[in-house]
Design a protein around this motif. Structure first.
Motif, PDB file in Angstrom:
ATOM      1  N   SER A  74      77.303   3.996 -33.871  1.00  0.00           N
ATOM      2  CA  SER A  74      77.768   4.914 -32.827  1.00  0.00           C
ATOM      3  C   SER A  74      77.912   6.333 -33.356  1.00  0.00           C
ATOM      4  N   ARG A  75      78.299   6.477 -34.635  1.00  0.00           N
ATOM      5  CA  ARG A  75      78.445   7.816 -35.212  1.00  0.00           C
ATOM      6  C   ARG A  75      77.098   8.532 -35.269  1.00  0.00           C
ATOM      7  N   SER A  76      76.039   7.796 -35.625  1.00  0.00           N
ATOM      8  CA  SER A  76      74.702   8.370 -35.677  1.00  0.00           C
ATOM      9  C   SER A  76      74.222   8.759 -34.284  1.00  0.00           C
ATOM     10  N   THR A  77      74.515   7.902 -33.304  1.00  0.00           N
ATOM     11  CA  THR A  77      74.117   8.208 -31.933  1.00  0.00           C
ATOM     12  C   THR A  77      74.888   9.408 -31.395  1.00  0.00           C
ATOM     13  N   ALA A  78      76.157   9.510 -31.738  1.00  0.00           N
ATOM     14  CA  ALA A  78      76.955  10.669 -31.313  1.00  0.00           C
ATOM     15  C   ALA A  78      76.366  11.959 -31.863  1.00  0.00           C
ATOM     16  N   ARG A  79      75.912  11.929 -33.109  1.00  0.00           N
ATOM     17  CA  ARG A  79      75.288  13.117 -33.710  1.00  0.00           C
ATOM     18  C   ARG A  79      73.992  13.463 -32.983  1.00  0.00           C
ATOM     19  N   THR A  80      73.213  12.441 -32.628  1.00  0.00           N
ATOM     20  CA  THR A  80      71.957  12.667 -31.901  1.00  0.00           C
ATOM     21  C   THR A  80      72.225  13.301 -30.543  1.00  0.00           C
ATOM     22  N   ILE A  81      73.237  12.790 -29.833  1.00  0.00           N
ATOM     23  CA  ILE A  81      73.573  13.342 -28.520  1.00  0.00           C
ATOM     24  C   ILE A  81      73.990  14.804 -28.650  1.00  0.00           C
ATOM     25  N   SER A  82      74.776  15.118 -29.671  1.00  0.00           N
ATOM     26  CA  SER A  82      75.202  16.517 -29.883  1.00  0.00           C
ATOM     27  C   SER A  82      73.999  17.410 -30.126  1.00  0.00           C
ATOM     28  N   ALA A  83      73.052  16.934 -30.926  1.00  0.00           N
ATOM     29  CA  ALA A  83      71.851  17.726 -31.218  1.00  0.00           C
ATOM     30  C   ALA A  83      71.044  17.971 -29.951  1.00  0.00           C
ATOM     31  N   LEU A  84      70.869  16.927 -29.149  1.00  0.00           N
ATOM     32  CA  LEU A  84      70.087  17.075 -27.922  1.00  0.00           C
ATOM     33  C   LEU A  84      70.795  17.966 -26.906  1.00  0.00           C
ATOM     34  N   LYS A  85      72.105  17.867 -26.829  1.00  0.00           N
ATOM     35  CA  LYS A  85      72.846  18.745 -25.916  1.00  0.00           C
ATOM     36  C   LYS A  85      72.623  20.202 -26.269  1.00  0.00           C
ATOM     37  N   ARG A  86      72.717  20.524 -27.553  1.00  0.00           N
ATOM     38  CA  ARG A  86      72.530  21.914 -27.982  1.00  0.00           C
ATOM     39  C   ARG A  86      71.088  22.362 -27.747  1.00  0.00           C
ATOM     40  N   PHE A  87      70.161  21.467 -27.997  1.00  0.00           N
ATOM     41  CA  PHE A  87      68.738  21.787 -27.808  1.00  0.00           C
ATOM     42  C   PHE A  87      68.462  22.166 -26.358  1.00  0.00           C
ATOM     43  N   TYR A  88      68.914  21.340 -25.426  1.00  0.00           N
ATOM     44  CA  TYR A  88      68.604  21.598 -24.015  1.00  0.00           C
ATOM     45  C   TYR A  88      69.455  22.727 -23.440  1.00  0.00           C
ATOM     46  N   GLN A  89      70.657  22.899 -23.917  1.00  0.00           N
ATOM     47  CA  GLN A  89      71.463  24.042 -23.489  1.00  0.00           C
ATOM     48  C   GLN A  89      70.782  25.354 -23.874  1.00  0.00           C
ATOM     49  N   TYR A  90      70.167  25.356 -25.034  1.00  0.00           N
ATOM     50  CA  TYR A  90      69.473  26.568 -25.495  1.00  0.00           C
ATOM     51  C   TYR A  90      68.353  26.935 -24.534  1.00  0.00           C
ATOM     52  N   PHE A  91      67.559  25.942 -24.095  1.00  0.00           N
ATOM     53  CA  PHE A  91      66.410  26.256 -23.236  1.00  0.00           C
ATOM     54  C   PHE A  91      66.831  26.529 -21.794  1.00  0.00           C
ATOM     55  N   VAL A  92      67.986  26.005 -21.369  1.00  0.00           N
ATOM     56  CA  VAL A  92      68.536  26.422 -20.076  1.00  0.00           C
ATOM     57  C   VAL A  92      68.949  27.885 -20.154  1.00  0.00           C
TER      58      VAL A  92
END
Length: 301
Positions: A74-92
């Motif tokens: 779950s810790r690894s998945t939480a890190r992945t979700i954080s990375a993807l959130k920042r990635f897509y927020q940037y392009f928005v």
């Protein structure tokens, strides 16, 4: 996900744009940038041949389900979700996306790592291990008794100054994490050994003026590492097989209090936890202990 399916070339450009931007804006370390690159690339591999900017929430949920089915932590998945959130927020923000597919994706619940603790019998054996006929043994006995009676952090214990100890009221005044102050009571047993050490053992260890309650053999303040080695030494003497950590006695203090019916908020105050949820883990420890006792002793367990 087929291993033969490749990502579209645009993904590399998108990823580099994102990493360059957050590096310039926030000065993130190489390790953090590398982690973002790895996590986003793994997601891009999963959704291939789709490009990163044409996916939707269903693609994200499918990836998270894939991770869960394949035993990712779950810790690894939480890190992945954080990375993807920042990635897509940037392009928005860059107006290359209207909405982020991560808008309704929450973090997974982290699994609780229950703190390792000692049984009451093991604590008694540990407390009986120092040779109290010697000044250092008397010091160690007093330290272990105070630690178990108060639930102090090891850093708080070795840093105790004489002005923080009120022998008349049987309390210690502690300044913990974030300079938060608290008064912690000591029981009769801890008070007995603390007073005995201060009156008889402490002067033999002091080689020059110091206000540390528990001086080292050099007569100065003791380090956390030194006291940790002392605990491990006494665990060997007591033949304790359980794994220990520097906070083992703190965990034992909290768990044993709750086992004997102490109010969770009182334990929270004595430990110096700002959030009750941090203290609640000790109720899980106590429950696990009850389960093991039931399974061991109940005829129909």
């Amino acid at each position: 996900m087929s291993e033969q399916v490749k990502q579209p070339a645009i993904n590399r450009e998108l990823l580099e744009d994102f990493l360059d931007a957050i590096w310039l804006e926030q000065g993130l370390s190489e390790n953090t940038l590398s982690a973002y690159r790895t996590d986003i690339n793994k997601f891009a591999d999963f959704i291939a041949p789709k490009a990163l900017l044409v996916i939707d929430q269903l693609d994200v949920q499918s990836y998270l389900a894939y991770r869960q089915d394949n035993g990712f932590k779950s810790r690894s998945t939480a890190r992945t979700i954080s990375a993807l959130k920042r990635f897509y927020q940037y392009f928005v923000r860059e107006k290359r996306l209207e909405i982020t597919p991560m808008a309704h994706i929450g973090q997974p619940k982290a699994s609780q790592n229950l703190p390792k603790t000692l049984s009451e019998e093991e604590v008694e054996s540990l407390l009986a291990s120092p040779n109290v006929e010697e000044p250092m043994g008397l010091r160690d006995k007093a330290m272990l008794e105070v630690l178990y009676a108060s639930g102090l952090r090891v850093s708080e214990l070795v840093g105790l100054r004489m002005e923080q100890v009120n022998l008349r009221q049987a309390v210690v005044f502690v300044k913990g994490k974030g300079n938060k102050e608290r008064l912690v009571p000591l029981g009769e047993e801890a008070m007995y050994w603390l007073e005995l050490f201060i009156s008889k053992g402490r002067l033999a260890l002091i080689k020059h003026a110091t206000d540390f309650v528990f001086p080292s053999k050099r007569g100065t303040g003791m380090t956390r590492q030194t006291f940790w080695h002392r605990i491990k030494h006494y665990a060997l003497v007591a033949d304790i097989q359980s794994d220990l950590s520097p906070h083992t006695m703190r965990h034992a203090f909290a768990t044993h209090l709750i086992n004997h019916g102490a109010d969770l908020r009182v334990v929270q105050m004595m430990l110096g936890h700002s959030d009750l949820s941090t203290t609640q883990i000790y109720t899980h420890v106590a429950n696990e202990r009850l389960k093991s006792i039931h399974q061991e002793h109940h005829p129909r367990a």
